[in-house]
Each structure stands twice: as C-alpha cells, then as structure tokens.
Design a protein around this motif. Sequence first.
Motif, PDB file in Angstrom:
ATOM      1  N   CYS A  10     -30.260  27.168  21.558  1.00 51.88           N
ATOM      2  CA  CYS A  10     -30.529  25.904  20.884  1.00 51.88           C
ATOM      3  C   CYS A  10     -30.858  24.818  21.902  1.00 51.88           C
ATOM      4  N   ALA A  11     -30.110  24.817  23.004  1.00 53.08           N
ATOM      5  CA  ALA A  11     -30.330  23.794  24.016  1.00 53.08           C
ATOM      6  C   ALA A  11     -31.701  23.929  24.648  1.00 53.08           C
ATOM      7  N   VAL A  12     -32.140  25.177  24.895  1.00 46.82           N
ATOM      8  CA  VAL A  12     -33.456  25.378  25.481  1.00 46.82           C
ATOM      9  C   VAL A  12     -34.533  24.881  24.543  1.00 46.82           C
ATOM     10  N   THR A  13     -34.411  25.227  23.249  1.00 48.02           N
ATOM     11  CA  THR A  13     -35.401  24.796  22.278  1.00 48.02           C
ATOM     12  C   THR A  13     -35.501  23.284  22.259  1.00 48.02           C
ATOM     13  N   LEU A  14     -34.347  22.606  22.276  1.00 52.53           N
ATOM     14  CA  LEU A  14     -34.326  21.158  22.289  1.00 52.53           C
ATOM     15  C   LEU A  14     -34.996  20.619  23.537  1.00 52.53           C
ATOM     16  N   SER A  15     -34.690  21.234  24.683  1.00 55.74           N
ATOM     17  CA  SER A  15     -35.243  20.719  25.937  1.00 55.74           C
ATOM     18  C   SER A  15     -36.750  20.861  25.964  1.00 55.74           C
ATOM     19  N   LEU A  16     -37.269  21.958  25.424  1.00 54.29           N
ATOM     20  CA  LEU A  16     -38.706  22.154  25.423  1.00 54.29           C
ATOM     21  C   LEU A  16     -39.383  21.163  24.496  1.00 54.29           C
ATOM     22  N   ALA A  17     -38.716  20.855  23.389  1.00 55.58           N
ATOM     23  CA  ALA A  17     -39.286  19.898  22.455  1.00 55.58           C
ATOM     24  C   ALA A  17     -39.387  18.509  23.069  1.00 55.58           C
ATOM     25  N   LEU A  18     -38.449  18.185  23.966  1.00 55.41           N
ATOM     26  CA  LEU A  18     -38.409  16.856  24.572  1.00 55.41           C
ATOM     27  C   LEU A  18     -39.014  16.824  25.966  1.00 55.41           C
ATOM     28  N   ALA A  19     -39.629  17.937  26.376  1.00 53.18           N
ATOM     29  CA  ALA A  19     -40.022  18.073  27.776  1.00 53.18           C
ATOM     30  C   ALA A  19     -40.941  16.960  28.246  1.00 53.18           C
ATOM     31  N   THR A  20     -41.837  16.506  27.380  1.00 52.32           N
ATOM     32  CA  THR A  20     -42.788  15.502  27.829  1.00 52.32           C
ATOM     33  C   THR A  20     -42.156  14.133  27.970  1.00 52.32           C
ATOM     34  N   ALA A 393     -42.389  30.881  29.180  1.00 55.03           N
ATOM     35  CA  ALA A 393     -41.637  29.659  28.876  1.00 55.03           C
ATOM     36  C   ALA A 393     -40.404  29.931  28.030  1.00 55.03           C
ATOM     37  N   ASP A 394     -40.421  31.005  27.248  1.00 57.72           N
ATOM     38  CA  ASP A 394     -39.300  31.316  26.356  1.00 57.72           C
ATOM     39  C   ASP A 394     -38.312  32.309  26.983  1.00 57.72           C
ATOM     40  N   GLU A 395     -38.357  32.465  28.297  1.00 58.60           N
ATOM     41  CA  GLU A 395     -37.523  33.475  28.945  1.00 58.60           C
ATOM     42  C   GLU A 395     -36.030  33.219  28.735  1.00 58.60           C
ATOM     43  N   VAL A 424     -29.459  49.141  15.878  1.00 56.40           N
ATOM     44  CA  VAL A 424     -30.011  48.538  17.093  1.00 56.40           C
ATOM     45  C   VAL A 424     -31.279  47.754  16.752  1.00 56.40           C
ATOM     46  N   LYS A 425     -32.147  48.357  15.962  1.00 50.15           N
ATOM     47  CA  LYS A 425     -33.388  47.674  15.581  1.00 50.15           C
ATOM     48  C   LYS A 425     -33.095  46.411  14.789  1.00 50.15           C
ATOM     49  N   SER A 426     -32.106  46.468  13.926  1.00 47.34           N
ATOM     50  CA  SER A 426     -31.727  45.290  13.138  1.00 47.34           C
ATOM     51  C   SER A 426     -31.223  44.167  14.048  1.00 47.34           C
ATOM     52  N   ALA A 427     -30.409  44.516  15.046  1.00 50.67           N
ATOM     53  CA  ALA A 427     -29.891  43.506  15.975  1.00 50.67           C
ATOM     54  C   ALA A 427     -31.025  42.878  16.781  1.00 50.67           C
ATOM     55  N   LEU A 428     -31.993  43.696  17.191  1.00 51.25           N
ATOM     56  CA  LEU A 428     -33.118  43.180  17.963  1.00 51.25           C
ATOM     57  C   LEU A 428     -34.061  42.351  17.092  1.00 51.25           C
ATOM     58  N   GLU A 429     -34.181  42.736  15.838  1.00 53.70           N
ATOM     59  CA  GLU A 429     -35.000  41.941  14.912  1.00 53.70           C
ATOM     60  C   GLU A 429     -34.384  40.556  14.712  1.00 53.70           C
ATOM     61  N   LYS A 430     -33.068  40.515  14.581  1.00 52.59           N
ATOM     62  CA  LYS A 430     -32.363  39.240  14.468  1.00 52.59           C
ATOM     63  C   LYS A 430     -32.592  38.390  15.720  1.00 52.59           C
ATOM     64  N   ALA A 431     -32.546  39.035  16.881  1.00 49.99           N
ATOM     65  CA  ALA A 431     -32.786  38.322  18.139  1.00 49.99           C
ATOM     66  C   ALA A 431     -34.202  37.765  18.190  1.00 49.99           C
ATOM     67  N   GLN A 432     -35.158  38.558  17.747  1.00 45.65           N
ATOM     68  CA  GLN A 432     -36.552  38.109  17.777  1.00 45.65           C
ATOM     69  C   GLN A 432     -36.774  36.922  16.844  1.00 45.65           C
ATOM     70  N   GLN A 433     -36.063  36.894  15.746  1.00 45.22           N
ATOM     71  CA  GLN A 433     -36.194  35.780  14.801  1.00 45.22           C
ATOM     72  C   GLN A 433     -35.676  34.476  15.387  1.00 45.22           C
ATOM     73  N   GLN A 434     -34.855  34.562  16.418  1.00 39.10           N
ATOM     74  CA  GLN A 434     -34.324  33.357  17.068  1.00 39.10           C
ATOM     75  C   GLN A 434     -35.283  32.763  18.078  1.00 39.10           C
ATOM     76  N   MET A 435     -36.371  33.465  18.379  1.00 45.09           N
ATOM     77  CA  MET A 435     -37.329  32.972  19.351  1.00 45.09           C
ATOM     78  C   MET A 435     -38.222  31.900  18.714  1.00 45.09           C
ATOM     79  N   PRO A 436     -38.656  30.922  19.517  1.00 46.82           N
ATOM     80  CA  PRO A 436     -39.536  29.884  18.977  1.00 46.82           C
ATOM     81  C   PRO A 436     -40.809  30.463  18.399  1.00 46.82           C
ATOM     82  N   ALA A 437     -41.262  29.895  17.320  1.00 47.79           N
ATOM     83  CA  ALA A 437     -42.481  30.365  16.680  1.00 47.79           C
ATOM     84  C   ALA A 437     -43.696  30.091  17.568  1.00 47.79           C
ATOM     85  N   LYS A 438     -44.621  31.006  17.578  1.00 47.53           N
ATOM     86  CA  LYS A 438     -45.847  30.847  18.376  1.00 47.53           C
ATOM     87  C   LYS A 438     -46.982  30.332  17.509  1.00 47.53           C
TER      88      LYS A 438
END
Length: 438
Positions: A10-20, A393-395, A424-438
């Motif tokens: 969450c903190a990373v997402t916030l920081s990227l949103a405010l980066a400029t 950037a989303d590392e 395992v696939k379900s856990a990784l799918e959940k993780a992928q859903q947490q990534m910022p939308a492209k």
Amino acid sequence: MRNLRAAAACAVTLSLALATAACGGGSPTGGGSDDSPKTLTYWASNQGASVEVDKKVLQPELDKFEKQTGIKVELEVVPWSDLLNRILTATTSGQGPDVLNIGNTWSASLQATGALLPWDEKNFEKIGGRDRFVESALGSTGASGQDPAAVPLYSMAYALYYNKKILADAGVSRPPATWAELVEAGKKIAADGKQVLGAEGANPTENVHHVFVFAKQHGADFFTADGKPDFTNDNVVTAVKQYVDLMAKDKAIPVGNAEYAQNQSVSDFAKGKTAMLLWQSASANLKSQGMSEDAYGIAPVPVQSGTPGAGAQANSMVAGINLAVFKNTDNLSGATEFVKFMTSDAEQKILNQAYSSIPPVGAAQQDPAFNTPANAVLKDTLAKSAVALPQVADESQFETAVGTAVKELFADVAAGRPVTEASVKSALEKAQQQMPAK
C-alpha cells in the motif's frame, strides 16, 4: 536484503501516486542544497546479527569520515522490517535522511518516485567514475536505460551453508548439488534426529528471493517481456510449489519454520540445530553468534540438475545493498562526499570484510581478503549464475505480494491444510490482483 512488511504494498502504491509531488530529504524547496554543510543523516540497513553489531561496525568509519571532512554523520540503523516503509514515508512527506541504504532490488521502484538523486556521468565522476563498479552490481541500480538511482555498496549472493559434522554423522559425504540430492540427504539427516534445512516462512523477502530462483530454474519469469505481471503461469506455479513442498512434502524444512522471521533460521544453524541453510553472505552473522568457520562449509545453491550457470541453472538472485542520496538533501556536496568515502577502495575492503559480503568496486574485490574459499563461492555465483530481480517500477509490490503469498502457503502447511497446484495458483492469482493496474 532481508525482511519487509506486508503493508509495504500500500505504501509503495501511495508513493508512486505522489512521486511527482514529493521527494525525501530535508530541503523544503524540493531541490538539493548545501544549507547544512557540517551534518549528514544516514539510514543504514541492518546487515549484521543485530542493530548493535552494525553500530559497532559503522561508527568508527563515520568517525573517520568526520575527521577527514569535518562533516558529522548521524547514524540510524533501521531494521529490515521497517526500512522500506520508512523510506516510502520519507518520499511522500519530504522528511528523510540525506543518505540511506536501500535493498538493491528496490532500486527501480524507488527510482520511480523521483525522490532519489540520479547518478548520471557527472555525479559518478564525483566519486571516481562509473567504471570503478563491477557490471553485475550496476545491473541492480534502477530501470534499464535510465541513470542509476543509487550506487552499489555491498554485493551478496545466496549459498548453501552446511554443518560438516551433522552431514558426516548422517553419512552424507558431500553437500547436495541438486534439489533431489538435498531431499535424499535430508532423509538421512532427519533419521539421525536433526533438522534438515532452515527457512524463514514468515519472511516475505526471503520467500520471494527463493521462489524467484526456483522460477528461473523452471524457465519462468514473474513478468512478461513488456513488464506485466504473470504470476500464474504453469512454470511459476510449479516453482512455488516445489519450494513450499520442501516443507509440505519432502519434510526438509521444519514445520515450525513457517513462523520464522528475520535471522531465526540463521540462529538455529549457528547453534547446530539445523544441518543446512540458504542465506546471503552469512559468515559474519554466524561468527557473531559464536559459530566457528571450521564448523561449516559453503557450497552453491542446488539446481534442478547439472551445475550452476546461466538460464535455467541460475541459483541466486543478485543480492546486495545500494547507497542512495535523497535529491533534496540540505548537504548535497557532503552527501556526495560521503558516498565517495563509503565506496572508496579502502572502505569497501573494511565494510565488506565486516559483513562477509563482496565489494562491488572492482579494485577492492581483488584484495586477497576476498579470495577465501567462502568468498570464492559467492564471487563465482555473482559472476556466472546469479540473476537480477526484475528492474521494474512495481518490483517492491511484487516482492511483498508474492512473498506474502508464499508466507500464507507455509502457514497452510503448518495448519495441516494441503498445498496443491490449485491452492498455489489461487495464492499467486491473489498476489497478482494486488499489483497496480497497467
């Protein structure tokens, strides 16, 4: 790098949103200045067995810098569990240190905030030039095609640490070179009443480092060529399941390690409770906990078959620590001078010996002190079989999301719940859903 909080996503997402709009450091103007020429604040990452160990290593060097330059450095050693969140808060608030350590895998993510000083050719010249640093270390300093966001400070690689006596007593004649050999050796070690392989199931960063390597060994990537997350492809699922199965199926990792966090597996190994350990440049940590260097050996991390190398024979991520400057520091010239000091040949030898890491500065790396058998394994790994984590950037979000998914899978094992390809696939799918939308 070591441990991260799950909340970092969450903190990373916030920081990227405010980066400029925001960047760290002390200057309210948002640009570097020299308003405070006689003081610097420095956030160091916890590299040793404790914060106190780091203070003992670093303070004499900071005193030396003050004597040479007249600039006092105020040191804070920040635990890995707090470091990323502290940095991200600084990038959004504009209040942070002048100079700081960052895990090298965070470089591209923090670069995207715009908070860090870019190391262009002009800035590199101030510290002796870019060509002083080995290329593998420079590969984890930011996104491709951009000026680095930081300069390398310590280089590390994962290795397999093994207790010589435990293996010998169990009739294991040499350290395992493949995962199948490790599982077979583990059966003998367990039959002899010892724990086999230490891990830190509750440590998202350790988790993601290992599953990244397993994925590479299965010919898989967590991101597509255009930088989109691809966490649920079949080979990634297979890789993550193989790692978790070291506890769930193979009984090599003790179930209790599902709750282990920072440094607990190292402590078990140092005390002779565990036969083997996968860790980054652990010798200094083990020494500080009383383990003699004669008691253990160091071998390359196992691969699926054959010997370590490029491609599917990768057996480590390119681990390490980079040194960054907040762009709006009140002492830009002093901060640059401090980076020059910390990456000088002399300091690189002192600091990397203290932390049993490898100097990313080429001249310092040639010192005989780094030609020990232990360092030979680490240097060979960095040169031939280590791969940089994705410099996207989303590392940081990737590390937190996937590392936490693996943490939850280990928790399932500890609770007696089955770990299947579907789970395992379900856990990784959940993780992928947490990534910022492209």
